[in-house]
Design an enzyme around this catalytic site. Structure first.
Site, PDB file in Angstrom:
ATOM      1  N   CYS A 189      -5.989   9.811  -3.390  1.00 53.19           N
ATOM      2  CA  CYS A 189      -6.678   8.870  -4.271  1.00 53.19           C
ATOM      3  C   CYS A 189      -6.238   9.142  -5.709  1.00 53.19           C
ATOM      4  CB  CYS A 189      -8.186   9.013  -4.132  1.00 53.19           C
ATOM      5  SG  CYS A 189      -8.831  10.513  -4.895  1.00 53.19           S
ATOM      6  N   LYS A 239       0.543  -0.516   6.643  1.00 50.64           N
ATOM      7  CA  LYS A 239       1.191  -1.776   6.260  1.00 50.64           C
ATOM      8  C   LYS A 239       1.929  -2.411   7.434  1.00 50.64           C
ATOM      9  CE  LYS A 239       3.852   0.291   3.334  1.00 50.64           C
ATOM     10  NZ  LYS A 239       3.331   1.656   3.449  1.00 50.64           N
ATOM     11  N   THR A 240       2.748  -1.597   8.103  1.00 49.11           N
ATOM     12  CA  THR A 240       3.544  -2.151   9.193  1.00 49.11           C
ATOM     13  C   THR A 240       2.648  -2.602  10.346  1.00 49.11           C
ATOM     14  OG1 THR A 240       5.389  -0.745   8.563  1.00 49.11           O
ATOM     15  CG2 THR A 240       5.472  -1.683  10.752  1.00 49.11           C
ATOM     16  N   ASP A 294       9.890  -6.016   6.592  1.00 48.53           N
ATOM     17  CA  ASP A 294       9.267  -4.692   6.495  1.00 48.53           C
ATOM     18  C   ASP A 294      10.045  -3.833   5.500  1.00 48.53           C
ATOM     19  OD1 ASP A 294       7.379  -2.808   6.999  1.00 48.53           O
ATOM     20  OD2 ASP A 294       8.163  -2.202   8.956  1.00 48.53           O
ATOM     21  N   GLU A 295       9.416  -2.815   4.946  1.00 50.28           N
ATOM     22  CA  GLU A 295      10.061  -1.897   3.989  1.00 50.28           C
ATOM     23  C   GLU A 295      10.681  -2.668   2.820  1.00 50.28           C
ATOM     24  OE1 GLU A 295       9.676   1.253   4.410  1.00 50.28           O
ATOM     25  OE2 GLU A 295       9.944   1.879   6.482  1.00 50.28           O
ATOM     26  N   GLY A 299       0.830  -1.196   0.000  1.00 53.00           N
ATOM     27  CA  GLY A 299       0.000   0.000   0.000  1.00 53.00           C
ATOM     28  C   GLY A 299       0.864   1.245   0.000  1.00 53.00           C
ATOM     29  N   MET A 332       2.074   5.172   1.522  1.00 52.21           N
ATOM     30  CA  MET A 332       2.467   5.669   2.838  1.00 52.21           C
ATOM     31  C   MET A 332       1.193   5.864   3.669  1.00 52.21           C
ATOM     32  SD  MET A 332       5.884   6.695   2.504  1.00 52.21           S
ATOM     33  CE  MET A 332       6.136   8.023   3.656  1.00 52.21           C
ATOM     34  N   PHE A 333       1.298   5.694   4.955  1.00 48.09           N
ATOM     35  CA  PHE A 333       0.192   5.909   5.914  1.00 48.09           C
ATOM     36  C   PHE A 333      -0.975   4.933   5.718  1.00 48.09           C
ATOM     37  CE2 PHE A 333       2.036  10.063   4.767  1.00 48.09           C
ATOM     38  CZ  PHE A 333       2.681  10.354   5.958  1.00 48.09           C
TER      39      PHE A 333
HETATM   40 ZN    ZN Z   1      -9.072  12.176  -3.253  1.00 48.76          ZN
END
Ligand code: ZN
Length: 204
Positions: free
Chosen positions: A182, A27-28, A93-94, A21, A23-24
């Site tokens: 988005c 995922k982690t 991770d990463e 996904g 950033m933010f």
């Molecule tokens: Zn949007």
């Protein structure tokens, strides 16, 4: 949909799971959630992450409870195979910062009965598939795409828009430099930025 397999099985069966996904997108957090549940089931768990800078080379503890999971920075993907020993679950991770050797490493671990859970950015800030992550998504048994929330309109976000002027692909530890967007809002911003760089609209 991601359905967790029963953790208690007679026979060890290896597999690769990918959590991808922007950033933010959490995922982690999702990686840690799955690893922590494996720990509760008394499985041996290890986490690896790419060593980006020497100063980050110390082992970091990921969660703050008694069942914390230590994460080991490694310089290359191949080092994971050298450092793994007698383990049920490997978290990575990463993943986007690893070399493409990570694909073979994950396959080897899974072939040997290890459950491999990989988290990483699927795209860089330009919307280009990032490092070994797209190939890992191809070889995985299960792929989960997680989403952030678009900072412009509140829809689900898949893009990591960079809000600083810097064209290096990797900006370390600079979460403030990104904004999840988005597709629509990302495209709108790209369009406006192109217009700014090229105000007369001359063809290129
Ligand atoms: Zn949007």
């Amino acid at each position: 949909m991601f359905l967790e397999r029963s953790l208690v099985e007679g026979k060890k069966r290896g597999s690769v799971e990918v959590i991808a996904g922007s950033m933010f997108s959490g995922k982690t957090e999702e990686l840690i959630r799955r690893l922590r549940r494996a720990k509760y089931a008394n499985q041996k768990v290890e986490i690896f992450k790419p060593m980006m800078e020497k100063r980050y080379s110390e082992k970091a503890v990921v969660s703050h409870d008694a069942r914390s999971i230590s994460s080991t920075p490694v310089e290359t993907a191949a080092n994971i195979l050298l450092m793994v020993s007698d383990v049920d679950v490997v978290g990575i991770d990463e993943a986007q910062f690893f070399d493409n050797g990570l694909i073979e490493v994950c396959n080897k671990l899974a072939d040997n009965g290890v459950r491999v859970i990989v988290a990483g950015l699927d795209m860089d800030y330009l919307g280009v598939p990032f490092g070994p992550v797209p190939s890992l998504m191809a070889i995985a048994e299960c792929v989960t795409k997680v989403h952030a929330i678009c900072m412009q309109c509140g829809n689900l976000a898949s893009y990591s828009h960079r809000i600083t002027q810097d064209d290096r692909r990797v900006l370390l530890g600079e979460k403030d430099a990104y904004q999840p967007l988005c597709r629509e809002c990302y495209n709108k911003l790209q369009y406006n930025e192109e217009k700014k760089d090229n105000p007369k609209g001359s063809d290129r």
